[in-house]
Enzyme design. Structure first.
Site, PDB file in Angstrom:
ATOM      1  N   GLU A 164      49.675  11.905  42.324  1.00 33.13           N
ATOM      2  CA  GLU A 164      49.923  12.793  41.190  1.00 33.13           C
ATOM      3  C   GLU A 164      50.896  13.902  41.575  1.00 33.13           C
ATOM      4  O   GLU A 164      50.673  14.582  42.571  1.00 33.13           O
ATOM      5  CB  GLU A 164      48.598  13.380  40.696  1.00 33.13           C
ATOM      6  CG  GLU A 164      47.659  12.312  40.146  1.00 33.13           C
ATOM      7  CD  GLU A 164      46.348  12.869  39.595  1.00 33.13           C
ATOM      8  OE1 GLU A 164      46.094  14.084  39.768  1.00 33.13           O
ATOM      9  OE2 GLU A 164      45.592  12.119  38.986  1.00 33.13           O
ATOM     10  N   HIS A 216      46.249  14.252  33.893  1.00 35.69           N
ATOM     11  CA  HIS A 216      44.976  14.698  34.489  1.00 35.69           C
ATOM     12  C   HIS A 216      44.422  15.904  33.717  1.00 35.69           C
ATOM     13  O   HIS A 216      44.156  16.962  34.290  1.00 35.69           O
ATOM     14  CB  HIS A 216      45.161  15.036  35.967  1.00 35.69           C
ATOM     15  CG  HIS A 216      43.878  14.961  36.752  1.00 35.69           C
ATOM     16  ND1 HIS A 216      43.849  14.642  38.086  1.00 35.69           N
ATOM     17  CD2 HIS A 216      42.583  15.175  36.400  1.00 35.69           C
ATOM     18  CE1 HIS A 216      42.602  14.659  38.522  1.00 35.69           C
ATOM     19  NE2 HIS A 216      41.811  14.980  37.505  1.00 35.69           N
TER      20      HIS A 216
END
Length: 311
Positions: free
Chosen positions: A262, A280
């Site tokens: 990420e 997220h």
């Protein structure tokens, strides 16, 4: 005795206020620091509150010679070296249920986005188009939802699924079958769940045992045209295998709020037309942020033997 608490990720104003009001507590709020900067701070702290951004590494834990508590304002602990903490006698705290509603609601937001093609339809209208025939969708009603992980988040998902008139099956080896049934979910082994569910949603932590738990073999067991939702942790899913399943048509769609890396800068999933992606944001609601902040402060103060002022 005064205890120094380092807060290295954002907490809600109310949570910080409660922490600062506790007797015998000094709060040092330092956000977005590099490991080198943290190394200079941690030898003087007794407790440490983080969220997901700060990486509590073995190096930092070993440098924090006074540290007794690491508190994660949220559910997952994959940004904390739990083994290193335990070796040093540091207690690791978290509040896994405080953001359950936020994550459960996002799951259904993602599913509705997929089945009703909302992101593509939105983009089309903004381009000045009005082509309703392109956006024929499907309903959640009557579908079987497979919930992997039946903690507070998984049970919150099941509760909302009933409102959509879905059938729920679930897998969680840590929860007795009777408790699973009490939540309105039929307990199944993982392979049986994958074979039966039209939609599979993941709600387990990332551990050595769960890493890569959804790989080629597991995806192949899902019915053709199935859907996978991951709003838990990216490392649970083999993303290359997921892409292959989407490309072959074995899976009809996927929704991902989390990724192995990420942000996922080079992933082919970023441009796939049958994938809905979010950055997220499972716990990113104002209500959840208040809840996780206040609950982790309350838990930490209790473990430290310090009651909030006025209580």
């Amino acid at each position: 005795m005064t205890r120094r608490v380092l807060v290295s990720d954002p907490l809600s104003a109310r949570a910080l206020e409660a922490l600062r009001a506790a007797p015998g507590v000094t709060v040092d709020e330092r956000l977005a620091l590099a490991e080198a900067d943290l190394l200079a701070l941690v030898p003087e702290i007794d407790a440490w509150i983080v969220r997901g951004a700060t990486k509590v590494t073995r190096r930092l834990i070993e440098a924090a010679t006074r540290l007794r508590w690491v508190a994660r304002a949220g559910a997952g602990l994959d940004n904390i070296d739990v083994a290193a903490a335990r070796e040093r006698g540091v207690q690791v705290l978290n509040v896994p249920g405080a953001n359950a509603v936020a994550v459960a609601e996002l799951v259904f937001g993602l599913l509705l986005g997929l089945l009703r093609k909302i992101p593509a339809a939105d983009a089309s209208v903004r381009r000045g188009e009005w082509d309703k025939s392109r956006f024929m969708g499907r309903e959640l009603r009557g579908k079987t939802l497979g919930i992997v992980g039946l903690g507070k988040i998984g049970r919150a998902v099941a509760q909302r699924a009933r409102g959509f008139e879905m059938t729920c099956v679930g897998h969680d080896p840590l929860i007795p079958d009777a408790d699973v049934r009490a939540a309105g979910v039929e307990p199944l082994a993982l392979d049986a769940l994958l074979a039966r569910a039209d939609i599979v949603t993941l709600h387990v932590p990332l551990t050595p045992e769960t890493k890569g738990m959804i790989g080629p073999a597991q995806l192949a067991r899902m019915p053709r045209g199935g859907i996978l939702v991951n709003a838990a942790r990216g490392g649970l899913v083999d993303e290359a295998a997921l892409l292959a399943s989407l490309e072959s048509g074995a899976l009809s769609a996927a929704a991902l709020d989390v990724f192995a890396d990420e942000p996922p800068k080079a992933s082919p999933l970023l441009s796939h037309p049958r994938v809905v992606l979010t950055p997220h944001i499972g716990a990113a609601t104002a209500e959840a942020q208040e809840a996780v902040g206040e609950e982790i402060v309350k838990l930490l103060l209790k473990q430290m033997g310090t009651a909030p002022a006025g209580r």
